[in-house]
Scaffold this motif. Sequence first.
Motif, PDB file in Angstrom:
ATOM      1  N   GLY A 103      -4.144  22.398  -1.701  1.00 27.61           N
ATOM      2  CA  GLY A 103      -4.032  20.961  -1.572  1.00 27.61           C
ATOM      3  C   GLY A 103      -5.189  20.218  -2.172  1.00 27.61           C
ATOM      4  O   GLY A 103      -6.153  19.917  -1.489  1.00 27.61           O
ATOM      5  N   ALA A 104      -5.105  19.929  -3.463  1.00 27.98           N
ATOM      6  CA  ALA A 104      -6.138  19.112  -4.084  1.00 27.98           C
ATOM      7  C   ALA A 104      -5.972  17.667  -3.667  1.00 27.98           C
ATOM      8  O   ALA A 104      -6.897  16.887  -3.738  1.00 27.98           O
ATOM      9  N   SER A 105      -4.765  17.309  -3.242  1.00 30.95           N
ATOM     10  CA  SER A 105      -4.529  15.940  -2.802  1.00 30.95           C
ATOM     11  C   SER A 105      -3.496  15.947  -1.692  1.00 30.95           C
ATOM     12  O   SER A 105      -2.825  16.939  -1.447  1.00 30.95           O
ATOM     13  N   LEU A 106      -3.341  14.810  -1.051  1.00 27.95           N
ATOM     14  CA  LEU A 106      -2.362  14.676   0.019  1.00 27.95           C
ATOM     15  C   LEU A 106      -0.959  14.841  -0.525  1.00 27.95           C
ATOM     16  O   LEU A 106      -0.097  15.455   0.087  1.00 27.95           O
ATOM     17  N   CYS A 107      -0.725  14.313  -1.710  1.00 32.01           N
ATOM     18  CA  CYS A 107       0.602  14.429  -2.334  1.00 32.01           C
ATOM     19  C   CYS A 107       0.941  15.895  -2.573  1.00 32.01           C
ATOM     20  O   CYS A 107       2.060  16.315  -2.317  1.00 32.01           O
ATOM     21  N   ALA A 131       4.023   5.708  -5.511  1.00 29.66           N
ATOM     22  CA  ALA A 131       3.996   5.735  -6.979  1.00 29.66           C
ATOM     23  C   ALA A 131       2.940   6.707  -7.488  1.00 29.66           C
ATOM     24  O   ALA A 131       3.183   7.474  -8.434  1.00 29.66           O
ATOM     25  N   ALA A 132       1.767   6.711  -6.853  1.00 26.23           N
ATOM     26  CA  ALA A 132       0.711   7.636  -7.258  1.00 26.23           C
ATOM     27  C   ALA A 132       1.137   9.081  -7.013  1.00 26.23           C
ATOM     28  O   ALA A 132       0.879   9.965  -7.837  1.00 26.23           O
ATOM     29  N   GLU A 179       1.669  11.912  -9.855  1.00 26.25           N
ATOM     30  CA  GLU A 179       0.949  13.186  -9.765  1.00 26.25           C
ATOM     31  C   GLU A 179       1.914  14.365  -9.820  1.00 26.25           C
ATOM     32  O   GLU A 179       1.658  15.359 -10.499  1.00 26.25           O
ATOM     33  N   LEU A 180       3.042  14.239  -9.119  1.00 23.22           N
ATOM     34  CA  LEU A 180       4.023  15.325  -9.138  1.00 23.22           C
ATOM     35  C   LEU A 180       4.639  15.494 -10.527  1.00 23.22           C
ATOM     36  O   LEU A 180       4.834  16.614 -10.991  1.00 23.22           O
ATOM     37  N   GLU A 231       0.828  -1.211   0.000  1.00 20.96           N
ATOM     38  CA  GLU A 231       0.000   0.000   0.000  1.00 20.96           C
ATOM     39  C   GLU A 231       0.862   1.260   0.000  1.00 20.96           C
ATOM     40  O   GLU A 231       0.551   2.226  -0.685  1.00 20.96           O
ATOM     41  N   LEU A 232       1.939   1.242   0.757  1.00 19.86           N
ATOM     42  CA  LEU A 232       2.832   2.400   0.800  1.00 19.86           C
ATOM     43  C   LEU A 232       3.496   2.619  -0.551  1.00 19.86           C
ATOM     44  O   LEU A 232       3.580   3.758  -1.032  1.00 19.86           O
TER      45      LEU A 232
END
Length: 118
Positions: free
Chosen positions: A100-104, A80-81, A85-86, A74-75
């Motif tokens: 912050g649209a996402s946690l990343c 990877a996601a 995204e970056l 999972e990590l």
Amino acid sequence: MIPRMTGLPLPSYLMASSAGLLPTQLLNSYLGTTLRTMEDVIAEQSVSGYFVFCLQIVVSIGLMFYVVHRAQVELDAAIAACETELKTSLGKGTQPPAGGASLCAKRAAPPAGGVNVV
């Protein structure tokens, strides 16, 4: 105001954490009450006692490795996601949104103080 690292309200975080930890705690409690001590096994000197003791040890170790493996999978998927995204956001020449649209995106953009706490 205390900064939140998860982006979740405290009651939701506590409920999710409790629900996620409950199966492990139940398993630990069960194994703790049924796991035979080495002294009991040696005192009985029975093959079935040794078998049950060894089986409980093997099951405990197997479950531990399974849980660690699943967490690692999972990590790795989350990392990877995040990297994907970056790369896509930086490839377009845009900065990750500060809101912050996402946690990343939240982790990639340093806060106003300049210190990125992860």
